[in-house]
Design a protein around this motif. Structure first.
Motif, PDB file in Angstrom:
ATOM      1  N   PHE A 254      66.954  21.564  77.365  1.00 49.22           N
ATOM      2  CA  PHE A 254      66.256  20.879  76.278  1.00 49.22           C
ATOM      3  C   PHE A 254      67.228  20.814  75.097  1.00 49.22           C
ATOM      4  O   PHE A 254      67.636  21.858  74.569  1.00 49.22           O
ATOM      5  CB  PHE A 254      65.001  21.640  75.849  1.00 49.22           C
ATOM      6  N   VAL A 255      67.613  19.626  74.696  1.00 56.58           N
ATOM      7  CA  VAL A 255      68.551  19.428  73.586  1.00 56.58           C
ATOM      8  C   VAL A 255      67.786  18.723  72.473  1.00 56.58           C
ATOM      9  O   VAL A 255      67.409  17.560  72.621  1.00 56.58           O
ATOM     10  CB  VAL A 255      69.775  18.611  74.037  1.00 56.58           C
ATOM     11  N   HIS A 256      67.584  19.422  71.355  1.00 58.40           N
ATOM     12  CA  HIS A 256      66.678  18.867  70.345  1.00 58.40           C
ATOM     13  C   HIS A 256      66.944  19.460  68.969  1.00 58.40           C
ATOM     14  O   HIS A 256      67.048  20.666  68.803  1.00 58.40           O
ATOM     15  CB  HIS A 256      65.227  19.160  70.736  1.00 58.40           C
ATOM     16  N   ALA A 257      67.058  18.592  67.969  1.00 58.79           N
ATOM     17  CA  ALA A 257      67.309  18.926  66.558  1.00 58.79           C
ATOM     18  C   ALA A 257      68.716  19.497  66.409  1.00 58.79           C
ATOM     19  O   ALA A 257      69.317  19.954  67.371  1.00 58.79           O
ATOM     20  CB  ALA A 257      66.262  19.878  65.995  1.00 58.79           C
ATOM     21  N   GLY A 258      69.243  19.441  65.162  1.00 55.03           N
ATOM     22  CA  GLY A 258      70.632  19.844  64.983  1.00 55.03           C
ATOM     23  C   GLY A 258      70.981  20.429  63.637  1.00 55.03           C
ATOM     24  O   GLY A 258      71.981  20.022  63.042  1.00 55.03           O
ATOM     25  N   PRO A 259      70.209  21.399  63.108  1.00 52.59           N
ATOM     26  CA  PRO A 259      70.592  21.996  61.821  1.00 52.59           C
ATOM     27  C   PRO A 259      71.835  22.869  61.949  1.00 52.59           C
ATOM     28  O   PRO A 259      71.949  23.666  62.880  1.00 52.59           O
ATOM     29  CB  PRO A 259      69.366  22.847  61.451  1.00 52.59           C
ATOM     30  N   PHE A 260      72.792  22.693  61.030  1.00 50.10           N
ATOM     31  CA  PHE A 260      73.961  23.568  60.997  1.00 50.10           C
ATOM     32  C   PHE A 260      73.522  25.007  60.679  1.00 50.10           C
ATOM     33  O   PHE A 260      72.500  25.222  60.035  1.00 50.10           O
ATOM     34  CB  PHE A 260      74.965  23.116  59.938  1.00 50.10           C
ATOM     35  N   ALA A 261      74.349  25.976  61.085  1.00 49.71           N
ATOM     36  CA  ALA A 261      74.008  27.376  60.821  1.00 49.71           C
ATOM     37  C   ALA A 261      74.658  27.917  59.561  1.00 49.71           C
ATOM     38  O   ALA A 261      74.233  28.957  59.056  1.00 49.71           O
ATOM     39  CB  ALA A 261      74.401  28.248  62.010  1.00 49.71           C
ATOM     40  N   ASN A 262      75.711  27.255  59.043  1.00 51.99           N
ATOM     41  CA  ASN A 262      76.306  27.757  57.804  1.00 51.99           C
ATOM     42  C   ASN A 262      75.607  27.211  56.572  1.00 51.99           C
ATOM     43  O   ASN A 262      75.631  27.831  55.505  1.00 51.99           O
ATOM     44  CB  ASN A 262      77.801  27.430  57.749  1.00 51.99           C
TER      45      ASN A 262
END
Length: 544
Positions: A254-262
């Motif tokens: 499942f590939v979904h949403a993409g918020p950066f972690a930094n």
């Protein structure tokens, strides 16, 4: 690749829950969230890492390889990943779909414009920005203070020229002149909202609660106040549905949403994780950058918001990263046993940090070409001496077969955990300053915290407006445990500088900027874009 229908069949997902986007990808109906098993069938495995080098230490490839290894052991597994941002794809890192025998497919489609999700977030974000300026242009009935509009614009590309802009130039017909800025889409509050929403109803509530700024009396103005919520929902109507694809060994992904972690919270959508936990025995979920960023934010932001408690944490370590942490900038590249040994306290610090959340920790030593057996043994002995399970893996070359020992350790740890003991670092009742202080001291190792005046004023304003109970999303460099990217290993005797803060009321957190961190990256001197091309038959070249 198998047709995506066959991947869905392996999970028991019926045709009426699939919305096909071609032969190999499909979106999943949110009806799969209904009537979940109690307790949930699956256990969540959180994959994180020590502080990475600029090229990454393989969290995505390890997450994929681990899920494949669990499948090889006869258990049902799903890997949940974020969608790649075009900024890094064309910047330094390149593609973000794993590599070798541990990839998600179709990789080019996932790396570029994947089913329109990030474009939908970009469009919805900019619709709200346009609605704000239009409202002011047409009379400003809400009396919005043009000097206190907090909502920026966004684009999914690294573009330093857009960090600070002026809009509304060219006369009255073109709006009111004011300063503004762009953030990359992965740092947009809408991306965080998409990733944290638990349903369409929750998505509506969060969009309605977005604070866009202040009125001239100092009162809060929300997206719902200017009637933007419905339009945002229309643009996000399909983007809120998780994407089903497959790995190189046909394990569901499942590939979904993409918020950066930094600069955001750095993990795939809550909806995709919840659906996956209903369908699989183990859900392998990646958290971005080092454990001081993605993992800390999962335990302190995501877990309290959605109730999903990780059953264990996999901490990726590499010879390359540990040598980097134990070296000085003047040291030559290549094998350096002394630097490796000097870098081991950095690994120990990340292990210690993860244990503060009361979760089992397993170290995965991700083997790169050129790593020597004695280097891998040095790391393994260091872990075992501290009572930490570890396994050397090679999922790039071997796929799931290269992580079978790790899979056995993960399943044993996850099956034996008391999820009720897994806990965040801090309580919501603490002040914002206390929460920042705990993360800075307990996770980063800071000796003190300095609040610049602008940041202190904003935090006080947010608390006075009723947002002091929110968790803090620390935005800092991913290149160091500290807020200074030049400080390696386990820095001591330093002070964290809080330079700014932003309210993300819809997402449900306060973004706290530490040191010099940018919400809009820039392209490097030589970008990945310069290495890419398309041949005469339409085949893409150089997209890793």
């Amino acid at each position: 690749m198998l047709p995506v229908k066959e991947i869905a069949d392996s999970l028991g997902i019926t045709e009426d829950h699939l919305n096909y986007y071609g032969k190999y990808t499909a979106k999943l109906s949110l009806a799969l969230l209904e009537a979940p098993p109690q307790p949930p069938r699956g256990k969540l495995v959180l994959v994180t890492a020590i502080t990475p080098t600029s090229h990454g230490e393989g969290k995505t490839v390890v997450s994929i390889g681990l899920a494949q290894a669990i499948t090889r052991r006869g258990r049902k597994s799903i890997v949940t990943l974020r969608e790649p941002s075009l900024g890094p794809v064309f910047g330094v890192k390149g593609g973000a779909t794993g590599g070798g025998r541990s990839r998600v497919l179709p990789s080019e489609q996932i790396n570029l414009h994947f089913n329109g999700d990030i474009h939908a977030v970009t469009s919805a974000h900019n619709l709200l920005a346009a609605a704000i300026d239009s409202h002011i242009h047409h009379g400003n009935a809400l009396r919005i203070d043009v000097d206190n509009i907090w909502w920026p614009r966004t684009i999914d590309m690294n573009d330093r020229a857009l960090r600070h802009i002026v809009v509304g130039l060219g006369g009255k017909a073109n709006g009111v002149p004011r300063e503004s800025r762009f953030v990359i889409t992965a740092a947009s509050e809408l991306m965080a909202i998409l990733a944290l929403a638990s349903s369409r109803q929750d998505l509506r509530r969060r969009l309605n609660d977005i604070v866009i700024g202040l009125n001239v009396d100092g009162g809060i103005v929300r997206a719902g106040d200017i009637g933007a919520t419905g339009g945002l929902l229309v643009l996000l109507n399909e983007a809120v549905m998780p994407n089903l694809v497959q790995t190189t060994e046909h394990t569901p992904a499942f590939v979904h949403a993409g918020p950066f972690a930094n600069i955001a919270h750095g993990t795939s959508s809550v909806i995709s994780q919840k659906i996956a936990l209903n369908l699989a025995d183990y859900v392998v979920n990646e958290a971005g950058f080092g454990a001081d960023l993605g993992a800390e934010k999962y335990f302190d932001l995501v877990m309290p918001a959605c109730g999903i408690r990780p059953a264990c944490a996999v901490l990726i370590a590499t010879v390359r990263a540990l040598v980097h942490q134990g070296s000085s900038p003047a040291d030559a590249a290549g094998a350096n046993p002394a630097a490796l040994r000097r870098g081991l306290p950095h690994l120990a610090r990340h292990i210690e940090n993860l244990r503060k959340f009361n979760v089992p920790v397993i170290v995965a030593i991700n083997r790169f070409p050129g790593d020597r057996e004695e280097e891998l043994r040095t790391i393994g002995s260091f872990c075992r001496d501290r009572g930490v399970a570890c396994a050397a893996i090679d999922v790039f070359e071997q796929g799931g077969a290269g992580a079978l020992e790790l899979a056995d350790q993960v399943m044993a740890a996850a099956d034996g955990v008391d999820l009720g003991q897994v806990r965040p670092l801090y309580d919501r009742e603490l002040t914002l300053e206390q929460k920042i202080g705990l993360v800075a001291r307990e996770i980063y190792g800071a000796d003190g915290i300095h609040f610049e005046s602008a940041a202190r004023r904003k935090l006080a304003m947010f608390a006075a407006a009723g947002f002091g109970h929110l968790p803090v999303c620390m935005a800092k460099t991913p290149s160091s445990l500290s807020d200074n990217p030049a400080l390696r290993n386990v820095p001591s005797g330093w002070t964290l500088t809080v330079s700014d803060a932003f309210l993300a009321a819809g997402a449900g957190f306060i973004v706290v900027l530490a040191g010099t961190v940018l919400l809009m990256p820039g392209l490097p001197r030589v970008s990945q874009a310069s290495r890419m091309d398309v041949d005469d038959d339409g085949n893409i070249i150089g997209l890793g």
